[in-house]
Design a protein around this motif. Structure first.
Motif, PDB file in Angstrom:
ATOM      1  N   UNK A 285      -9.091  -6.466 -10.363  1.00 53.18           N
ATOM      2  CA  UNK A 285     -10.195  -7.319 -10.888  1.00 53.18           C
ATOM      3  C   UNK A 285      -9.975  -8.045 -12.129  1.00 53.18           C
ATOM      4  N   UNK A 286     -10.246  -9.254 -12.043  1.00 50.85           N
ATOM      5  CA  UNK A 286      -9.900 -10.008 -13.387  1.00 50.85           C
ATOM      6  C   UNK A 286     -11.264 -10.605 -13.924  1.00 50.85           C
ATOM      7  N   UNK A 287     -11.510 -10.645 -15.072  1.00 48.11           N
ATOM      8  CA  UNK A 287     -12.691 -11.252 -15.852  1.00 48.11           C
ATOM      9  C   UNK A 287     -12.157 -12.335 -16.829  1.00 48.11           C
ATOM     10  N   UNK A 288     -12.440 -13.534 -16.665  1.00 44.58           N
ATOM     11  CA  UNK A 288     -11.949 -14.569 -17.466  1.00 44.58           C
ATOM     12  C   UNK A 288     -12.837 -14.864 -18.555  1.00 44.58           C
ATOM     13  N   UNK A 289     -12.276 -15.217 -19.674  1.00 45.51           N
ATOM     14  CA  UNK A 289     -12.963 -15.443 -21.017  1.00 45.51           C
ATOM     15  C   UNK A 289     -14.070 -16.528 -20.538  1.00 45.51           C
ATOM     16  N   UNK A 290     -15.500 -16.413 -21.052  1.00 44.86           N
ATOM     17  CA  UNK A 290     -16.155 -17.315 -21.153  1.00 44.86           C
ATOM     18  C   UNK A 290     -17.019 -17.304 -19.652  1.00 44.86           C
ATOM     19  N   UNK A 291     -16.809 -16.354 -18.975  1.00 44.21           N
ATOM     20  CA  UNK A 291     -17.662 -15.982 -17.694  1.00 44.21           C
ATOM     21  C   UNK A 291     -18.814 -15.373 -17.885  1.00 44.21           C
ATOM     22  N   UNK A 292     -19.781 -15.225 -16.936  1.00 41.70           N
ATOM     23  CA  UNK A 292     -21.063 -14.294 -17.078  1.00 41.70           C
ATOM     24  C   UNK A 292     -20.437 -12.623 -16.827  1.00 41.70           C
ATOM     25  N   UNK A 293     -21.089 -11.903 -17.352  1.00 41.24           N
ATOM     26  CA  UNK A 293     -20.884 -10.593 -17.391  1.00 41.24           C
ATOM     27  C   UNK A 293     -20.497  -9.916 -15.856  1.00 41.24           C
ATOM     28  N   UNK A 294     -21.290 -10.490 -15.281  1.00 41.79           N
ATOM     29  CA  UNK A 294     -20.939  -9.850 -13.711  1.00 41.79           C
ATOM     30  C   UNK A 294     -19.853 -10.568 -12.852  1.00 41.79           C
ATOM     31  N   UNK A 295     -19.459 -11.634 -13.233  1.00 39.39           N
ATOM     32  CA  UNK A 295     -18.435 -12.443 -12.840  1.00 39.39           C
ATOM     33  C   UNK A 295     -16.872 -11.835 -12.817  1.00 39.39           C
ATOM     34  N   UNK A 296     -16.810 -10.724 -12.425  1.00 39.67           N
ATOM     35  CA  UNK A 296     -15.405 -10.230 -12.035  1.00 39.67           C
ATOM     36  C   UNK A 296     -14.866 -10.677 -10.670  1.00 39.67           C
ATOM     37  N   UNK A 297     -13.587 -11.129 -10.874  1.00 39.76           N
ATOM     38  CA  UNK A 297     -12.912 -11.629  -9.535  1.00 39.76           C
ATOM     39  C   UNK A 297     -12.065 -10.822  -9.046  1.00 39.76           C
ATOM     40  N   UNK A 298     -12.341 -10.503  -7.455  1.00 40.46           N
ATOM     41  CA  UNK A 298     -11.338  -9.749  -6.922  1.00 40.46           C
ATOM     42  C   UNK A 298      -9.837 -10.470  -6.629  1.00 40.46           C
ATOM     43  N   UNK A 299      -8.802  -9.833  -7.228  1.00 39.62           N
ATOM     44  CA  UNK A 299      -7.501 -10.805  -7.182  1.00 39.62           C
ATOM     45  C   UNK A 299      -6.863 -10.393  -5.750  1.00 39.62           C
ATOM     46  N   UNK A 300      -6.450 -11.159  -4.955  1.00 42.02           N
ATOM     47  CA  UNK A 300      -5.789 -11.026  -3.759  1.00 42.02           C
ATOM     48  C   UNK A 300      -4.307 -10.435  -4.164  1.00 42.02           C
ATOM     49  N   UNK A 301      -3.554  -9.873  -3.433  1.00 39.69           N
ATOM     50  CA  UNK A 301      -2.466  -9.196  -3.128  1.00 39.69           C
ATOM     51  C   UNK A 301      -1.606 -10.172  -3.654  1.00 39.69           C
ATOM     52  N   UNK A 302      -0.465 -10.064  -4.828  1.00 44.13           N
ATOM     53  CA  UNK A 302       0.284 -10.985  -5.336  1.00 44.13           C
ATOM     54  C   UNK A 302       1.607 -10.520  -5.307  1.00 44.13           C
ATOM     55  N   UNK A 303       1.898  -9.106  -5.213  1.00 43.93           N
ATOM     56  CA  UNK A 303       3.073  -8.512  -5.169  1.00 43.93           C
ATOM     57  C   UNK A 303       3.130  -7.115  -4.745  1.00 43.93           C
ATOM     58  N   UNK A 304       4.215  -6.324  -4.794  1.00 43.66           N
ATOM     59  CA  UNK A 304       4.281  -4.841  -4.549  1.00 43.66           C
ATOM     60  C   UNK A 304       4.970  -4.792  -3.144  1.00 43.66           C
ATOM     61  N   UNK A 305       5.353  -3.690  -2.707  1.00 42.86           N
ATOM     62  CA  UNK A 305       5.901  -3.222  -1.463  1.00 42.86           C
ATOM     63  C   UNK A 305       4.522  -2.919  -0.613  1.00 42.86           C
ATOM     64  N   UNK A 306       4.295  -3.865   0.503  1.00 43.23           N
ATOM     65  CA  UNK A 306       3.080  -3.592   1.401  1.00 43.23           C
ATOM     66  C   UNK A 306       3.210  -2.288   1.953  1.00 43.23           C
ATOM     67  N   UNK A 307       2.191  -1.597   2.193  1.00 48.14           N
ATOM     68  CA  UNK A 307       2.187  -0.303   2.882  1.00 48.14           C
ATOM     69  C   UNK A 307       2.991   0.847   2.055  1.00 48.14           C
ATOM     70  N   UNK A 308       3.286   0.824   1.115  1.00 49.46           N
ATOM     71  CA  UNK A 308       4.152   1.661   0.349  1.00 49.46           C
ATOM     72  C   UNK A 308       3.529   3.052   0.317  1.00 49.46           C
ATOM     73  N   UNK A 309       4.830   3.894   0.255  1.00 52.97           N
ATOM     74  CA  UNK A 309       4.274   5.373   0.212  1.00 52.97           C
ATOM     75  C   UNK A 309       5.171   5.806  -0.685  1.00 52.97           C
ATOM     76  N   UNK A 310       5.199   7.259  -0.892  1.00 53.00           N
ATOM     77  CA  UNK A 310       6.507   7.962  -1.530  1.00 53.00           C
ATOM     78  C   UNK A 310       7.755   7.869  -0.739  1.00 53.00           C
ATOM     79  N   UNK A 311       8.574   7.341  -1.489  1.00 53.66           N
ATOM     80  CA  UNK A 311       9.693   7.219  -1.064  1.00 53.66           C
ATOM     81  C   UNK A 311      10.487   5.927  -1.150  1.00 53.66           C
ATOM     82  N   UNK A 312       9.433   4.930  -1.388  1.00 56.49           N
ATOM     83  CA  UNK A 312      10.046   3.483  -1.449  1.00 56.49           C
ATOM     84  C   UNK A 312      10.684   3.301  -2.924  1.00 56.49           C
ATOM     85  N   UNK A 313      10.535   4.193  -3.557  1.00 53.24           N
ATOM     86  CA  UNK A 313      11.563   4.072  -4.871  1.00 53.24           C
ATOM     87  C   UNK A 313      13.026   4.225  -4.622  1.00 53.24           C
ATOM     88  N   UNK A 314      13.248   5.252  -3.409  1.00 50.76           N
ATOM     89  CA  UNK A 314      14.394   5.396  -2.893  1.00 50.76           C
ATOM     90  C   UNK A 314      15.176   4.187  -2.212  1.00 50.76           C
TER      91      UNK A 314
END
Length: 380
Positions: A285-314
């Motif tokens: 969640x992202x809060x931008x400078x100057x927004x209202x206190x309640x106005x946190x934005x949900x950030x859509x997925x922008x990276x990372x291995x989808x569905x990752x579990x232990x072992x993805x490091x290997x």
């Protein structure tokens, strides 16, 4: 640095050492990842090794010595207790094998350094958990930072506060012996996330306490058994990153309940809420400078291995090996995190700051298209 995720990963045959509880998490993932296969299982309990090997297609039970020497093992997955991490890693490296281990890299930074030096001399790779930072949670937060949407990062907070594992673990004594405690048990998840997000740490200050000299087993056949506490059970520290950002860290086995965030990053242009780094996913969640206190934005997925579990490091290590680029959950990062944790305790004991000597490269971003080269499948 190139993107290894667009390359066809090098096939890696894995020998698993220690068939204990955590092995199940890896064995739920590894057989389903393209070009990774588990060929051998070793454990001090031969019967347990046989039982686990029987669950792996084509797997066999063997000894640690034979596993490290085996011609059908390219990488040793080291899931032993921390005190044995360095010994097993050295045996694997001496046999020319890559190593990937559970955290921490070794019992001490001196042992961890010897592992990295041996691997460099042998020309093999060392990887280390946690690989949770490769998932969409931390990596989406990283993408927000890299895009400059938070401005200049100024500070961060990281909190892990629980009442203690003796409430649920049937044999919790090891959590309260040297090498244990909240900092070394779960601290690697939080510190690895902070370094992934904000870069390496150059100096720390810290204070510690232990609320009780004894704890009581609260679950299982040994319930009501008491045992001594030999480590700090509440650790508070401030980390000064090389970037100038300051992270406040609290790791505790002394808190019954709290409403604290897992990780938050504070910048000149807003604030960023990061999910629990003990997991691969979660809301960012992202809060931008100057927004209202309640106005946190949900950030859509922008990276990372989808569905990752232990072992993805290997899997990431295999992909990086194919393209001759650095892998992300690497030994140098794990060493840096271990050095920072030891420094926190040393700073608390000395009552003064401790400088960190290691300077790992901040791991490369995991782009949104990650994982196509070794996507999970069920064709085996």
């Amino acid at each position: 640095m190139g993107d290894p995720l667009t390359e066809r990963p090098t096939a890696l045959r894995i020998g698993l050492v220690d068939a204990g509880q955590i092995s199940g998490a890896y064995l739920r993932t590894l057989p389903a990842l393209t070009h990774l296969s588990v060929t051998a299982v070793a454990d001090l309990d031969a019967a347990r090794a046989r039982a686990v090997a029987a669950t792996v297609p084509g797997g066999r039970a063997t000894t640690v010595k034979e596993l490290c020497a085996a011609g059908d093992v390219d990488l040793v997955l080291n899931l032993t207790v921390p005190a044995a991490h360095a010994e097993v890693a050295h045996a694997a490296i001496a046999a020319g094998k890559h190593v990937y281990g559970e955290k921490p890299l070794a019992a001490t930074t001196a042992e961890a350094r010897s592992v990295l030096d041996a691997a460099e001399a042998a020309g093999v790779r060392v990887g280390c958990a946690p690989d949770t930072v490769l998932g969409p949670g931390v990596r989406t937060a990283r993408a927000v930072l890299d895009a400059g949407e938070l401005g200049t990062p100024v500070a961060a907070t990281a909190f892990m506060t629980v009442p203690g594992p003796e409430l649920w673990h049937p044999a919790p004594e090891f959590y309260y012996r040297p090498g244990g405690g909240p900092l070394f048990d779960l601290g690697p998840y939080y510190l690895t996330a902070l370094v992934t997000l904000l870069g390496p740490v150059r100096k720390v200050v810290g204070m510690t306490s232990a609320s009780r000299s004894e704890r009581t087993v609260g679950h299982g056949p040994r319930a009501v058994t008491t045992f001594p506490v030999e480590v700090a059970t509440h650790v508070t520290g401030v980390l000064e990153h090389a970037s100038g950002a300051l992270s406040t860290l609290v790791m505790s086995f002394d808190v019954w309940a709290a409403g604290l965030p897992h990780i938050e990053i504070y910048g000149t242009e807003g604030s960023l809420s990061v999910p629990d780094p003990n997991h691969f996913d979660g809301p960012v969640r992202l809060f931008r400078a100057g927004a209202e206190t309640k106005d946190w934005e949900d950030v859509p997925v922008r990276g990372g291995y989808p569905g990752a579990e232990r072992g993805y490091g290997i899997a990431d290590l295999a992909a990086a090996h194919a393209s001759d680029t650095p892998h992300r959950a690497d030994g140098c990062l794990a060493y840096h995190v271990q050095e920072a944790m030891e420094a926190l305790l040393a700073a608390a004991e000395a009552g003064q700051p401790v400088h960190i000597t290691s300077t790992p490269v901040r791991p490369a971003a995991v782009p949104a298209h990650a994982g196509r080269a070794f996507a999970a499948h069920t064709s085996r």
